[in-house]
Design a protein around this motif. Sequence first.
Motif, PDB file in Angstrom:
ATOM      1  N   THR A 217     -85.917  10.369  76.857  1.00  0.00           N
ATOM      2  CA  THR A 217     -86.358   9.522  77.962  1.00  0.00           C
ATOM      3  C   THR A 217     -85.869   8.098  77.761  1.00  0.00           C
ATOM      4  O   THR A 217     -85.943   7.558  76.661  1.00  0.00           O
ATOM      5  N   THR A 218     -85.337   7.523  78.831  1.00  0.00           N
ATOM      6  CA  THR A 218     -85.061   6.089  78.853  1.00  0.00           C
ATOM      7  C   THR A 218     -86.234   5.406  79.534  1.00  0.00           C
ATOM      8  O   THR A 218     -86.753   5.890  80.543  1.00  0.00           O
ATOM      9  N   TRP A 219     -86.656   4.294  78.968  1.00  0.00           N
ATOM     10  CA  TRP A 219     -87.846   3.603  79.453  1.00  0.00           C
ATOM     11  C   TRP A 219     -87.489   2.246  80.029  1.00  0.00           C
ATOM     12  O   TRP A 219     -86.545   1.599  79.582  1.00  0.00           O
ATOM     13  N   ARG A 220     -88.264   1.847  81.017  1.00  0.00           N
ATOM     14  CA  ARG A 220     -88.148   0.503  81.585  1.00  0.00           C
ATOM     15  C   ARG A 220     -89.392  -0.289  81.200  1.00  0.00           C
ATOM     16  O   ARG A 220     -90.522   0.194  81.326  1.00  0.00           O
ATOM     17  N   LEU A 221     -89.161  -1.495  80.734  1.00  0.00           N
ATOM     18  CA  LEU A 221     -90.238  -2.426  80.409  1.00  0.00           C
ATOM     19  C   LEU A 221     -90.180  -3.605  81.368  1.00  0.00           C
ATOM     20  O   LEU A 221     -89.099  -4.135  81.638  1.00  0.00           O
ATOM     21  N   ASP A 222     -91.336  -4.018  81.867  1.00  0.00           N
ATOM     22  CA  ASP A 222     -91.431  -5.216  82.695  1.00  0.00           C
ATOM     23  C   ASP A 222     -92.415  -6.186  82.070  1.00  0.00           C
ATOM     24  O   ASP A 222     -93.521  -5.795  81.665  1.00  0.00           O
ATOM     25  N   ASN A 223     -91.999  -7.437  81.991  1.00  0.00           N
ATOM     26  CA  ASN A 223     -92.857  -8.502  81.490  1.00  0.00           C
ATOM     27  C   ASN A 223     -93.680  -9.032  82.665  1.00  0.00           C
ATOM     28  O   ASN A 223     -93.129  -9.574  83.619  1.00  0.00           O
ATOM     29  N   LEU A 224     -95.002  -8.879  82.600  1.00  0.00           N
ATOM     30  CA  LEU A 224     -95.884  -9.290  83.693  1.00  0.00           C
ATOM     31  C   LEU A 224     -96.634 -10.579  83.387  1.00  0.00           C
ATOM     32  O   LEU A 224     -97.582 -10.923  84.088  1.00  0.00           O
ATOM     33  N   GLU A 225     -96.224 -11.290  82.360  1.00  0.00           N
ATOM     34  CA  GLU A 225     -97.021 -12.413  81.881  1.00  0.00           C
ATOM     35  C   GLU A 225     -97.097 -13.551  82.895  1.00  0.00           C
ATOM     36  O   GLU A 225     -96.221 -13.735  83.738  1.00  0.00           O
ATOM     37  N   ASN A 226     -98.185 -14.302  82.793  1.00  0.00           N
ATOM     38  CA  ASN A 226     -98.327 -15.574  83.493  1.00  0.00           C
ATOM     39  C   ASN A 226     -99.104 -16.515  82.580  1.00  0.00           C
ATOM     40  O   ASN A 226     -99.320 -16.204  81.408  1.00  0.00           O
ATOM     41  N   GLN A 227     -99.544 -17.637  83.082  1.00  0.00           N
ATOM     42  CA  GLN A 227    -100.144 -18.638  82.197  1.00  0.00           C
ATOM     43  C   GLN A 227    -101.408 -18.148  81.485  1.00  0.00           C
ATOM     44  O   GLN A 227    -101.557 -18.360  80.278  1.00  0.00           O
ATOM     45  N   PRO A 228    -102.352 -17.468  82.170  1.00  0.00           N
ATOM     46  CA  PRO A 228    -103.576 -17.070  81.462  1.00  0.00           C
ATOM     47  C   PRO A 228    -103.393 -15.919  80.484  1.00  0.00           C
ATOM     48  O   PRO A 228    -104.155 -15.783  79.532  1.00  0.00           O
ATOM     49  N   PHE A 229    -102.408 -15.054  80.714  1.00  0.00           N
ATOM     50  CA  PHE A 229    -102.319 -13.862  79.873  1.00  0.00           C
ATOM     51  C   PHE A 229    -100.884 -13.378  79.715  1.00  0.00           C
ATOM     52  O   PHE A 229     -99.999 -13.679  80.513  1.00  0.00           O
ATOM     53  N   ALA A 230    -100.677 -12.605  78.640  1.00  0.00           N
ATOM     54  CA  ALA A 230     -99.449 -11.837  78.450  1.00  0.00           C
ATOM     55  C   ALA A 230     -99.721 -10.418  78.924  1.00  0.00           C
ATOM     56  O   ALA A 230    -100.839  -9.912  78.801  1.00  0.00           O
ATOM     57  N   ALA A 231     -98.702  -9.762  79.464  1.00  0.00           N
ATOM     58  CA  ALA A 231     -98.888  -8.406  79.962  1.00  0.00           C
ATOM     59  C   ALA A 231     -97.536  -7.723  80.085  1.00  0.00           C
ATOM     60  O   ALA A 231     -96.498  -8.376  80.233  1.00  0.00           O
ATOM     61  N   ALA A 232     -97.563  -6.390  80.025  1.00  0.00           N
ATOM     62  CA  ALA A 232     -96.332  -5.615  80.143  1.00  0.00           C
ATOM     63  C   ALA A 232     -96.629  -4.279  80.804  1.00  0.00           C
ATOM     64  O   ALA A 232     -97.743  -3.746  80.704  1.00  0.00           O
ATOM     65  N   LEU A 233     -95.607  -3.747  81.467  1.00  0.00           N
ATOM     66  CA  LEU A 233     -95.657  -2.445  82.132  1.00  0.00           C
ATOM     67  C   LEU A 233     -94.526  -1.591  81.589  1.00  0.00           C
ATOM     68  O   LEU A 233     -93.396  -2.066  81.459  1.00  0.00           O
ATOM     69  N   ALA A 234     -94.813  -0.332  81.265  1.00  0.00           N
ATOM     70  CA  ALA A 234     -93.790   0.607  80.791  1.00  0.00           C
ATOM     71  C   ALA A 234     -93.826   1.863  81.643  1.00  0.00           C
ATOM     72  O   ALA A 234     -94.900   2.370  81.979  1.00  0.00           O
ATOM     73  N   GLN A 235     -92.633   2.365  81.977  1.00  0.00           N
ATOM     74  CA  GLN A 235     -92.524   3.598  82.751  1.00  0.00           C
ATOM     75  C   GLN A 235     -91.133   4.185  82.537  1.00  0.00           C
ATOM     76  O   GLN A 235     -90.217   3.486  82.105  1.00  0.00           O
ATOM     77  N   PRO A 236     -90.958   5.488  82.812  1.00  0.00           N
ATOM     78  CA  PRO A 236     -89.625   6.073  82.669  1.00  0.00           C
ATOM     79  C   PRO A 236     -88.626   5.385  83.588  1.00  0.00           C
ATOM     80  O   PRO A 236     -88.980   4.888  84.655  1.00  0.00           O
ATOM     81  N   PHE A 237     -87.365   5.364  83.165  1.00  0.00           N
ATOM     82  CA  PHE A 237     -86.303   4.744  83.955  1.00  0.00           C
ATOM     83  C   PHE A 237     -85.316   5.828  84.394  1.00  0.00           C
ATOM     84  O   PHE A 237     -84.951   6.697  83.600  1.00  0.00           O
ATOM     85  N   PRO A 238     -84.835   5.793  85.656  1.00  0.00           N
ATOM     86  CA  PRO A 238     -85.227   4.802  86.658  1.00  0.00           C
ATOM     87  C   PRO A 238     -86.589   5.125  87.237  1.00  0.00           C
ATOM     88  O   PRO A 238     -86.933   6.303  87.362  1.00  0.00           O
ATOM     89  N   PRO A 239     -87.376   4.087  87.606  1.00  0.00           N
ATOM     90  CA  PRO A 239     -88.652   4.351  88.262  1.00  0.00           C
ATOM     91  C   PRO A 239     -88.415   4.998  89.606  1.00  0.00           C
ATOM     92  O   PRO A 239     -87.411   4.744  90.263  1.00  0.00           O
ATOM     93  N   SER A 240     -89.319   5.862  90.006  1.00  0.00           N
ATOM     94  CA  SER A 240     -89.158   6.571  91.279  1.00  0.00           C
ATOM     95  C   SER A 240     -89.241   5.605  92.448  1.00  0.00           C
ATOM     96  O   SER A 240     -89.913   4.595  92.383  1.00  0.00           O
TER      97      SER A 240
END
Length: 240
Positions: A217-240
């Motif tokens: 599996t190839t995975w896609r990571l997205d950085n969702l961070e903003n000022q109050p918090f750090a965050a990330a999303l992971a899902q198979p690539f390409p996303p549907s």
Amino acid sequence: MRSVIVEGTWWSPYQEGQYGETLVLHVDLSADEGNEQAALAVLDELELSRLKAYLYPGPRRRFSLCRAALRSILADKLGCRTDQITFAATEQGKPYACLEGRPVPVGFNLSHSGNHGLIAISTTGRPVGIDVEERTPRRNLDELASTVCTPAERAELASSPDHQKLDRFLRLWTAKEAIIKAFGTGHTLDVSRLQVPKPMRKGEPTATFATPQMPGTTWRLDNLENQPFAAALAQPFPPS
């Protein structure tokens, strides 16, 4: 149990439309008696029983608001009542939703930290993982890094200015947690060998990668961070 459909008074889309068919929603977990009472009306008996195990108001509030939001969002997507949804988990502990006892083709994951929760909904049923961490100081940052980071990641953290170390560590940690949660095998993966792609370590908003720990599996990571918090999303690539 009463069947109650609540409006999204404490959750809303987060950076809508950026992640394929995966929806990301932010849950406001700040203290609000009205929201908390509305959430209690949505939870089932098992969830209300779990709620009693929390000794402090903060954890109780985070559980009830996140779980009620998740129930309501899933009910909206599935076109059913909130009380028709139940939850189960795989042998590895990854939760999934059922409608009248049958698993539904909607994947989800949630995370909360402090006053912020994030919920990821995969409308195609593909695995998804999300993690959020409020930006609060960690006294044992070096010790944490030595446990969860690869040698390259530790070297980059060590060479970072002091005022950037926490943000860079949280970027790594949320990415690793999101990957683990998407893969769905619990903490059987050795996170100290799971290296976050270099573009994301350098601040890029998205990256793809493959790892021998999760073959095929190839995975896609997205950085969702903003000022109050750090965050990330992971899902198979390409996303549907």
